[in-house]
Write an enzyme that holds these catalytic residues in place. Structure first.
Site, PDB file in Angstrom:
ATOM      1  N   ASP A  16      33.221  -7.658  58.733  1.00 15.89           N
ATOM      2  CA  ASP A  16      32.902  -9.035  59.099  1.00 15.89           C
ATOM      3  C   ASP A  16      34.177  -9.860  58.858  1.00 15.89           C
ATOM      4  O   ASP A  16      35.116  -9.395  58.188  1.00 15.89           O
ATOM      5  CB  ASP A  16      31.766  -9.532  58.200  1.00 15.89           C
ATOM      6  N   ASP A  18      34.424 -14.024  58.711  1.00 12.41           N
ATOM      7  CA  ASP A  18      34.271 -15.253  57.921  1.00 12.41           C
ATOM      8  C   ASP A  18      33.534 -14.977  56.614  1.00 12.41           C
ATOM      9  O   ASP A  18      32.423 -14.462  56.615  1.00 12.41           O
ATOM     10  CB  ASP A  18      33.525 -16.308  58.738  1.00 12.41           C
ATOM     11  N   GLU A  25      34.963 -20.650  55.581  1.00 16.00           N
ATOM     12  CA  GLU A  25      33.932 -21.602  56.011  1.00 16.00           C
ATOM     13  C   GLU A  25      34.153 -23.028  55.482  1.00 16.00           C
ATOM     14  O   GLU A  25      34.343 -23.955  56.260  1.00 16.00           O
ATOM     15  CB  GLU A  25      32.530 -21.098  55.620  1.00 16.00           C
ATOM     16  N   GLY A  60      29.313 -21.278  66.058  1.00 10.45           N
ATOM     17  CA  GLY A  60      29.635 -22.703  65.993  1.00 10.45           C
ATOM     18  C   GLY A  60      28.832 -23.554  66.969  1.00 10.45           C
ATOM     19  O   GLY A  60      28.353 -24.641  66.606  1.00 10.45           O
ATOM     20  N   LYS A  61      28.674 -23.085  68.191  1.00 11.10           N
ATOM     21  CA  LYS A  61      27.923 -23.878  69.174  1.00 11.10           C
ATOM     22  C   LYS A  61      26.454 -23.952  68.762  1.00 11.10           C
ATOM     23  O   LYS A  61      25.838 -25.012  68.795  1.00 11.10           O
ATOM     24  CB  LYS A  61      28.049 -23.240  70.577  1.00 11.10           C
ATOM     25  N   ASP A 190      29.451 -10.602  53.890  1.00 13.36           N
ATOM     26  CA  ASP A 190      29.405 -11.590  52.797  1.00 13.36           C
ATOM     27  C   ASP A 190      28.113 -12.395  52.785  1.00 13.36           C
ATOM     28  O   ASP A 190      27.927 -13.211  51.879  1.00 13.36           O
ATOM     29  CB  ASP A 190      30.560 -12.592  52.925  1.00 13.36           C
TER      30      ASP A 190
HETATM   31  C1  XBP Z   1      30.614 -16.710  60.763  1.00 16.77           C
HETATM   32  C2  XBP Z   1      30.019 -17.729  61.598  1.00 16.77           C
HETATM   33  C3  XBP Z   1      30.813 -18.426  62.576  1.00 16.77           C
HETATM   34  C4  XBP Z   1      31.823 -19.419  62.060  1.00 16.77           C
HETATM   35  C5  XBP Z   1      32.259 -20.316  63.175  1.00 16.77           C
HETATM   36  O1  XBP Z   1      30.411 -15.464  61.328  1.00 16.77           O
HETATM   37  O2  XBP Z   1      28.847 -17.962  61.524  1.00 16.77           O
HETATM   38  O3  XBP Z   1      29.901 -19.158  63.320  1.00 16.77           O
HETATM   39  O4  XBP Z   1      31.250 -20.248  61.069  1.00 16.77           O
HETATM   40  O5  XBP Z   1      32.830 -19.630  64.220  1.00 16.77           O
HETATM   41  P1  XBP Z   1      30.880 -14.079  60.636  1.00 16.77           P
HETATM   42  P2  XBP Z   1      32.741 -20.214  65.729  1.00 16.77           P
HETATM   43  O6  XBP Z   1      30.697 -14.210  59.160  1.00 16.77           O
HETATM   44  O7  XBP Z   1      29.962 -13.082  61.261  1.00 16.77           O
HETATM   45  O8  XBP Z   1      32.300 -13.837  61.015  1.00 16.77           O
HETATM   46  O9  XBP Z   1      32.758 -21.701  65.662  1.00 16.77           O
HETATM   47  O10 XBP Z   1      33.943 -19.647  66.430  1.00 16.77           O
HETATM   48  O11 XBP Z   1      31.440 -19.707  66.322  1.00 16.77           O
HETATM   49 MG    MG Z   2      30.504 -13.654  57.246  1.00 17.11          MG
END
Ligand code: XBP
Ligand code: MG
Length: 263
Positions: A16, A18, A25, A60-61, A190
């Protein structure tokens, strides 16, 4: 080696992004959203606390739609709300990539070391994330160098699949692309949404490193839950699962978790 023992070997690490590779975040995505809102003349301002609630929704959207539905019902939506949100999201991605290019977000402890060890051992690496592909390359470029994009055989990200985590689709997409089965894989996550996605893709070897937003979530089914991967001299704290022989996660730890998870 028999076909059976072959089947059970650990061949693939699925990361993963983020919260797992880097703490992106609170001081990354959140600030980029707020910059995009201010630039568009909106008075939306996502506090650290509100953002914790918004993180329930991945993408994000999708998160902005959820914000309007749940926390800002007074906002008069424009006729093309989806287009409006998509425009805001593009601006947010631009701000986020710029922050990363300026070196705003480092990798979490142990990530660089573990990736290097896995590469030397010939393991196959991939990424399975909800975030936008551009954000993944911006993070890899700024932390491991542009060449690191090629270390990952597949970068499965964003809108490649219709249903984002906690749906298993992004994991299934990545494994199908690589031609591997869930038994060959270990996923690093995470969050509860991420863990569910990997688990529902039938991956049994599951390592979770929590962060401030996810610490209290339910990680049942995980093979090991830690506060971080740790480094020599910087031990990880085990929150659930077996003790770490060396105080940090290395490839031997991952192989052990994988063996145990296969039952
Ligand atoms: C993390 C998320 C993402 C980011 C924002 O996903 O939920 O939405 O917060 O990214 P992961 P975008 O932990 O699976 O990587 O704004 O590009 O959608
Ligand atoms: Mg994550």
């Amino acid at each position: 080696m028999t076909a059976e023992s072959n089947k059970a070997s650990l061949d693939v690490l699925l990361f993963d992004v983020d919260g797992t590779l880097a703490d992106t975040e609170r001081d990354g995505h959140r600030l980029a959203f707020n910059r995009a809102f201010a630039e568009a003349g909106l008075d939306w301002d996502w506090s650290e606390e509100l953002y914790g609630q918004l993180l329930q929704v991945t993408g994000g959207k999708e998160r902005m739609h959820y914000y309007l539905e749940r926390f800002n019902r007074c906002f008069e939506p424009p006729p093309d709300l989806a287009g409006f949100i998509a425009g805001l999201h593009q601006a947010k991605t631009r701000h986020y990539a710029q922050m990363l290019a300026e070196g705003a977000i480092p990798l979490r402890p142990g990530v660089k070391r573990l990736i290097a060890e896995a590469r030397s051992a010939g393991l196959r690496l991939a990424i399975a994330t909800t975030t936008t592909p551009l954000n993944v390359s911006a993070l890899l470029d700024s932390t491991l160098g542009p060449e690191s994009n090629d270390w990952f055989e597949v970068i499965a990200a964003g809108d490649l699949v219709a249903a984002k985590k906690p749906a298993p689709d992004i994991y299934l997409w990545a494994m199908q692309r690589m031609g591997v089965s869930a038994e060959q894989c270990l996923a690093l996550e995470d969050s509860d949404n991420g863990l569910r996605a990997a688990r529902d893709a039938q991956i049994k070897a599951l390592l979770v490193t929590v962060n401030d937003y996810t610490r209290q979530q339910d990680f049942s089914g995980a093979s090991l839950v830690l506060d971080q991967l740790g480094e020599p001299g910087q031990p990880a704290q085990v929150l659930a699962g077996p003790a770490l022989a060396k105080g940090y996660v290395d490839l031997a730890t991952l192989r052990q978790l994988h063996r145990q998870a296969q039952g």
